[in-house]
Design an enzyme around this catalytic site. Structure first.
Site, PDB file in Angstrom:
ATOM      1  N   PHE A   1     135.142  -1.948  24.809  1.00 36.05           N
ATOM      2  CA  PHE A   1     136.389  -1.188  24.997  1.00 36.05           C
ATOM      3  C   PHE A   1     137.611  -1.908  24.452  1.00 36.05           C
ATOM      4  O   PHE A   1     138.634  -1.272  24.198  1.00 36.05           O
ATOM      5  CB  PHE A   1     136.603  -0.902  26.498  1.00 36.05           C
ATOM      6  CG  PHE A   1     137.158  -2.076  27.277  1.00 36.05           C
ATOM      7  CD1 PHE A   1     138.528  -2.335  27.266  1.00 36.05           C
ATOM      8  CD2 PHE A   1     136.330  -2.927  27.989  1.00 36.05           C
ATOM      9  CE1 PHE A   1     139.053  -3.423  27.956  1.00 36.05           C
ATOM     10  CE2 PHE A   1     136.844  -4.013  28.680  1.00 36.05           C
ATOM     11  CZ  PHE A   1     138.207  -4.271  28.658  1.00 36.05           C
TER      12      PHE A   1
ATOM     13  N   GLU B   1     132.609   3.928  25.999  1.00 36.31           N
ATOM     14  CA  GLU B   1     132.893   5.214  26.655  1.00 36.31           C
ATOM     15  C   GLU B   1     134.268   5.214  27.332  1.00 36.31           C
ATOM     16  O   GLU B   1     134.723   6.232  27.826  1.00 36.31           O
ATOM     17  CB  GLU B   1     131.785   5.583  27.644  1.00 36.31           C
ATOM     18  CG  GLU B   1     131.479   4.576  28.737  1.00 36.31           C
ATOM     19  CD  GLU B   1     130.466   3.504  28.329  1.00 36.31           C
ATOM     20  OE1 GLU B   1     130.622   2.914  27.235  1.00 36.31           O
ATOM     21  OE2 GLU B   1     129.548   3.232  29.121  1.00 36.31           O
ATOM     22  N   ARG B   2     134.936   4.045  27.352  1.00 33.78           N
ATOM     23  CA  ARG B   2     136.241   3.971  28.032  1.00 33.78           C
ATOM     24  C   ARG B   2     137.394   4.461  27.160  1.00 33.78           C
ATOM     25  O   ARG B   2     138.361   5.008  27.652  1.00 33.78           O
ATOM     26  CB  ARG B   2     136.548   2.529  28.424  1.00 33.78           C
ATOM     27  CG  ARG B   2     135.406   1.793  29.031  1.00 33.78           C
ATOM     28  CD  ARG B   2     135.615   1.546  30.501  1.00 33.78           C
ATOM     29  NE  ARG B   2     134.466   0.850  31.047  1.00 33.78           N
ATOM     30  CZ  ARG B   2     133.434   1.443  31.636  1.00 33.78           C
ATOM     31  NH1 ARG B   2     133.404   2.756  31.781  1.00 33.78           N
ATOM     32  NH2 ARG B   2     132.416   0.747  32.090  1.00 33.78           N
TER      33      ARG B   2
ATOM     34  N   SER C   1     129.744  -7.628  26.546  1.00 32.49           N
ATOM     35  CA  SER C   1     129.590  -8.732  27.498  1.00 32.49           C
ATOM     36  C   SER C   1     128.252  -9.460  27.258  1.00 32.49           C
ATOM     37  O   SER C   1     127.310  -8.889  26.693  1.00 32.49           O
ATOM     38  CB  SER C   1     129.645  -8.180  28.918  1.00 32.49           C
ATOM     39  OG  SER C   1     128.631  -7.215  29.085  1.00 32.49           O
TER      40      SER C   1
ATOM     41  N   CYS D   1     138.292 -11.185  23.617  1.00 35.94           N
ATOM     42  CA  CYS D   1     137.212 -12.182  23.667  1.00 35.94           C
ATOM     43  C   CYS D   1     137.705 -13.526  23.136  1.00 35.94           C
ATOM     44  O   CYS D   1     137.069 -14.543  23.337  1.00 35.94           O
ATOM     45  CB  CYS D   1     136.021 -11.717  22.867  1.00 35.94           C
ATOM     46  SG  CYS D   1     136.398 -11.600  21.131  1.00 35.94           S
TER      47      CYS D   1
ATOM     48  N   GLU E   1     133.847 -15.387  32.985  1.00 32.70           N
ATOM     49  CA  GLU E   1     134.856 -14.684  32.184  1.00 32.70           C
ATOM     50  C   GLU E   1     135.560 -13.675  33.091  1.00 32.70           C
ATOM     51  O   GLU E   1     134.919 -12.785  33.649  1.00 32.70           O
ATOM     52  CB  GLU E   1     134.176 -13.949  31.028  1.00 32.70           C
ATOM     53  CG  GLU E   1     135.153 -13.215  30.135  1.00 32.70           C
ATOM     54  CD  GLU E   1     134.470 -12.440  29.012  1.00 32.70           C
ATOM     55  OE1 GLU E   1     133.472 -11.747  29.264  1.00 32.70           O
ATOM     56  OE2 GLU E   1     134.959 -12.534  27.864  1.00 32.70           O
TER      57      GLU E   1
HETATM   58  P1  NAD Z   1     130.123  -4.064  27.906  1.00 33.52           P
HETATM   59  O1  NAD Z   1     129.057  -5.067  27.657  1.00 33.52           O
HETATM   60  O2  NAD Z   1     130.250  -3.478  29.263  1.00 33.52           O
HETATM   61  O3  NAD Z   1     129.930  -2.802  26.927  1.00 33.52           O
HETATM   62  C1  NAD Z   1     129.746  -2.972  25.534  1.00 33.52           C
HETATM   63  C2  NAD Z   1     128.916  -1.804  25.017  1.00 33.52           C
HETATM   64  O4  NAD Z   1     127.620  -1.853  25.632  1.00 33.52           O
HETATM   65  C3  NAD Z   1     129.504  -0.437  25.333  1.00 33.52           C
HETATM   66  O5  NAD Z   1     129.358   0.401  24.206  1.00 33.52           O
HETATM   67  C4  NAD Z   1     128.660   0.052  26.499  1.00 33.52           C
HETATM   68  O6  NAD Z   1     128.524   1.451  26.542  1.00 33.52           O
HETATM   69  C5  NAD Z   1     127.321  -0.608  26.256  1.00 33.52           C
HETATM   70  N1  NAD Z   1     126.582  -0.885  27.501  1.00 33.52           N
HETATM   71  C6  NAD Z   1     127.124  -1.181  28.714  1.00 33.52           C
HETATM   72  N2  NAD Z   1     126.147  -1.383  29.626  1.00 33.52           N
HETATM   73  C7  NAD Z   1     124.973  -1.218  28.979  1.00 33.52           C
HETATM   74  C8  NAD Z   1     123.594  -1.320  29.372  1.00 33.52           C
HETATM   75  N3  NAD Z   1     123.251  -1.612  30.627  1.00 33.52           N
HETATM   76  N4  NAD Z   1     122.644  -1.105  28.441  1.00 33.52           N
HETATM   77  C9  NAD Z   1     122.983  -0.807  27.170  1.00 33.52           C
HETATM   78  N5  NAD Z   1     124.261  -0.703  26.744  1.00 33.52           N
HETATM   79  C10 NAD Z   1     125.248  -0.912  27.619  1.00 33.52           C
HETATM   80  O7  NAD Z   1     131.500  -4.723  27.420  1.00 33.52           O
HETATM   81  P2  NAD Z   1     132.980  -4.175  27.602  1.00 33.52           P
HETATM   82  O8  NAD Z   1     133.380  -4.277  29.024  1.00 33.52           O
HETATM   83  O9  NAD Z   1     133.141  -2.867  26.910  1.00 33.52           O
HETATM   84  O10 NAD Z   1     133.783  -5.252  26.725  1.00 33.52           O
HETATM   85  C11 NAD Z   1     134.239  -6.478  27.225  1.00 33.52           C
HETATM   86  C12 NAD Z   1     133.294  -7.597  26.863  1.00 33.52           C
HETATM   87  O11 NAD Z   1     133.123  -7.664  25.462  1.00 33.52           O
HETATM   88  C13 NAD Z   1     133.826  -8.963  27.270  1.00 33.52           C
HETATM   89  O12 NAD Z   1     132.770  -9.714  27.814  1.00 33.52           O
HETATM   90  C14 NAD Z   1     134.291  -9.573  25.955  1.00 33.52           C
HETATM   91  O13 NAD Z   1     134.315 -10.976  25.914  1.00 33.52           O
HETATM   92  C15 NAD Z   1     133.298  -9.021  25.022  1.00 33.52           C
HETATM   93  N6  NAD Z   1     133.778  -9.052  23.649  1.00 33.52           N
HETATM   94  C16 NAD Z   1     133.252  -9.991  22.823  1.00 33.52           C
HETATM   95  C17 NAD Z   1     133.699 -10.088  21.526  1.00 33.52           C
HETATM   96  C18 NAD Z   1     133.132 -11.124  20.592  1.00 33.52           C
HETATM   97  O14 NAD Z   1     133.406 -11.025  19.432  1.00 33.52           O
HETATM   98  N7  NAD Z   1     132.364 -12.079  21.054  1.00 33.52           N
HETATM   99  C19 NAD Z   1     134.687  -9.214  21.054  1.00 33.52           C
HETATM  100  C20 NAD Z   1     135.194  -8.257  21.923  1.00 33.52           C
HETATM  101  C21 NAD Z   1     134.720  -8.177  23.223  1.00 33.52           C
END
Ligand code: NAD
Length: 496
Positions: A149, A176-177, A226, A281, A383
């Site tokens: 998101f 989805e957010r 994440s 991130c 985090e």
């Molecule tokens: P998230 O892991 O909740 O979601 C990321 C994606 O995974 C979304 O599209 C979501 O729909 C999908 N998803 C969620 N739960 C799932 C499951 N159980 N099975 C399969 N798919 C699933 O992350 P978020 O809250 O949207 O984003 C924040 C996180 O992203 C933070 O931890 C941040 O550090 C990380 N991030 C990392 C980077 C990087 O480059 N390392 C960059 C941006 C964000």
């Protein structure tokens, strides 16, 4: 109610799924849209569209593919303001911050415009008598991206411009957010004239992701999110025989050496710690001043700055930081502040209970500063992804470096110093993928590549830049000899 649509084979289509989730405006707490969670059949339809488009797109001369990218780049620049507004509406970040996100996404598109040069390959004449070798890179076919998101426009653009320029077709599953910004960007992609099916967007949750991970026609997966989900995606995707790059969470430290300019270090920590409400991130969430005197001076500089931080909706042009993404995330961040206090950290500035006037239902947390945090506390280890900066005091440089190297994450880090020797040693030895020297958020530019170490990244390749080109292509090496160069008679020894 606005219903978020999918984009499959060049058309916007409304999902038939009965399962829907609300999209909120985090500044007000009001629902702004309904997002259907696509069915497996709908995801399969997107993959089928991408598969049908792949042969012709992959065979098109790279220069022609680049011409579509140039047009896309032009439209993105023209509509940057509109995209930024869509980002702010659903994510909550300030307009200027959102414009910065769009600009960094556009840079990847600019990089992808250079694809004819990037795919040139290697040629060696006379590797043996009358034998020549050509090595070049071929597209994989259909590839997919799953994005978080916090950068709804930029992170997808870390992926598909390079993938598509390389000759692949793409299925994107955004967060989805905040789905509206990637959809507006898709509209511009269509307007740029790309053939139908080259970029498809399906919204959804775990079911959509699992369908992509298991689909035999999807050859590679790019994921950002994440760490637990990144690890899951990496394992399930590689088990299914796919190439996977999965970037995860972070806990980024910034060392402040005794010789650093304390005002500049404090300013850097403000932007890196509280910009985008800490939902980056590459946000700095741990400041590590070296020595008690440095720590006292730094906290004295930070306290008034954090107290004065302007928190508000993106519609308030003076706001320096917006709300958090959801009510659940607001509760989580507030829970961490409670935990830090209970664990004995010194709460210097408390952001709990804050809401701008008239926005009491928004998901706000004020800037929060902890001092005397220790490495056994949850606010240090985990985090938080919110506007909470922890100061962990280190007695010397060695202790600061050991602390960073012992952390499970290794995304970004920085050192503030005037000492070139210390800076060089730090950059060389620190076990983190992206390092800043007096640069608090060292996100590499589009013609380098982005990638963390340790549990911040799974898979061998970074995103965009040369690593992106390698990830989205496979090497083919052709060795050629024409009949005039072939000697009579069979040869049974290994060719040398
Ligand atoms: P998230 O892991 O909740 O979601 C990321 C994606 O995974 C979304 O599209 C979501 O729909 C999908 N998803 C969620 N739960 C799932 C499951 N159980 N099975 C399969 N798919 C699933 O992350 P978020 O809250 O949207 O984003 C924040 C996180 O992203 C933070 O931890 C941040 O550090 C990380 N991030 C990392 C980077 C990087 O480059 N390392 C960059 C941006 C964000």
């Amino acid at each position: 109610m606005n219903i978020i649509q999918n984009a499959i084979n060049g058309e916007k289509v409304t999902s038939t799924s009965p399962n829907r989730v609300p999209v909120f405006n985090p500044a007000t707490g009001e629902q702004s849209a309904d997002l259907p969670l696509s069915t497996a059949d709908e995801v399969n339809a997107a993959v089928a569209a991408a598969k049908a488009a792949a042969p012709a797109w992959g065979d098109m001369p790279p220069l022609k593919r680049a011409r579509f990218m140039f047009k896309f780049n032009e439209l993105l620049n023209k509509h940057a303001d509109d995209i930024a507004r869509e980002i702010s509406k659903e994510h909550g970040k300030t307009h200027d911050d959102a414009l910065g996100e769009v600009a960094r996404g556009i840079e990847v598109v600019e990089y992808a415009c250079g694809i004819p040069s990037l795919l040139k390959g290697d040629f060696s004449r006379n590797v043996g008598p009358s034998v020549d070798t050509v090595a070049d890179r071929k597209p994989l076919g259909v590839v997919a991206g799953i994005t978080p998101f916090n950068f709804p426009a930029m992170v997808p653009m870390w992926m598909y411009p390079v993938a598509i320029a390389c000759g692949n077709t793409f299925v994107l599953k955004p967060s989805e957010r905040d789905p509206s910004a990637p959809m507006l960007v898709w509209d511009l992609f269509k307007e740029a004239g790309f053939p139908d099916g080259v970029l498809n967007v399906v919204h959804g949750d775990k079911l959509a992701v699992d369908t992509l991970l298991d689909h035999p026609d999807v050859k590679a997966i790019s994921f950002v999110g994440s760490t637990p989900i990144a690890e899951y995606v990496y394992k399930r995707g590689t088990d299914a025989g796919k190439r996977v790059q999965a970037l995860g969470g972070a806990k980024n430290h910034m060392i402040v050496m005794p010789d650093a300019d304390m005002d500049k270090a404090a300013d850097a920590l403000m932007g890196a710690g509280y910009g985008s409400a800490g939902e980056r991130c590459m946000a700095i969430s741990v400041a590590v001043p070296v020595g008690e005197k440095t720590a006292d001076a730094l906290v004295a500089k930070l306290r008034p700055r954090v107290e004065a931080l302007k928190v508000g909706p993106a519609t308030d042009g003076d706001a320096e930081m917006g709300p958090l993404i959801t009510k659940a995330h607001q509760d989580k961040v507030l829970g961490y502040i409670d935990e830090g206090e209970k664990a004995g950290a010194e709460l210097v500035v408390d952001g709990r209970g804050y809401a701008p006037q008239g926005y009491e239902n928004g998901y706000y947390v004020g800037g929060t500063l902890f001092d005397r945090v220790t490495t056994d506390m949850s606010i240090y280890k985990e985090e938080i992804f919110g506007p909470v900066l922890s100061v962990v005091r280190a007695k010397d440089y060695g202790e600061a470096v050991d602390m960073i190297n012992s952390h499970e994450y290794g995304n970004g880090t920085a050192i503030f110093t005037r000492d070139g020797d210390a800076a060089r040693e730090f950059a060389d030895k620190i076990e983190v993928g992206m390092v800043g020297v007096n640069v608090p958020i060292p996100v590499p530019v589009a013609y380098h590549s982005f990638g963390g170490w340790k549990r911040s990244s799974f898979g061998a390749h970074g995103m965009y830049g040369p690593e992106g080109v390698h990830f989205y292509t496979r090497l083919k090496t052709v060795t050629t000899r024409w009949p005039g160069g072939i000697k009579e008679g069979a040869v049974f020894t290994f060719p040398s």
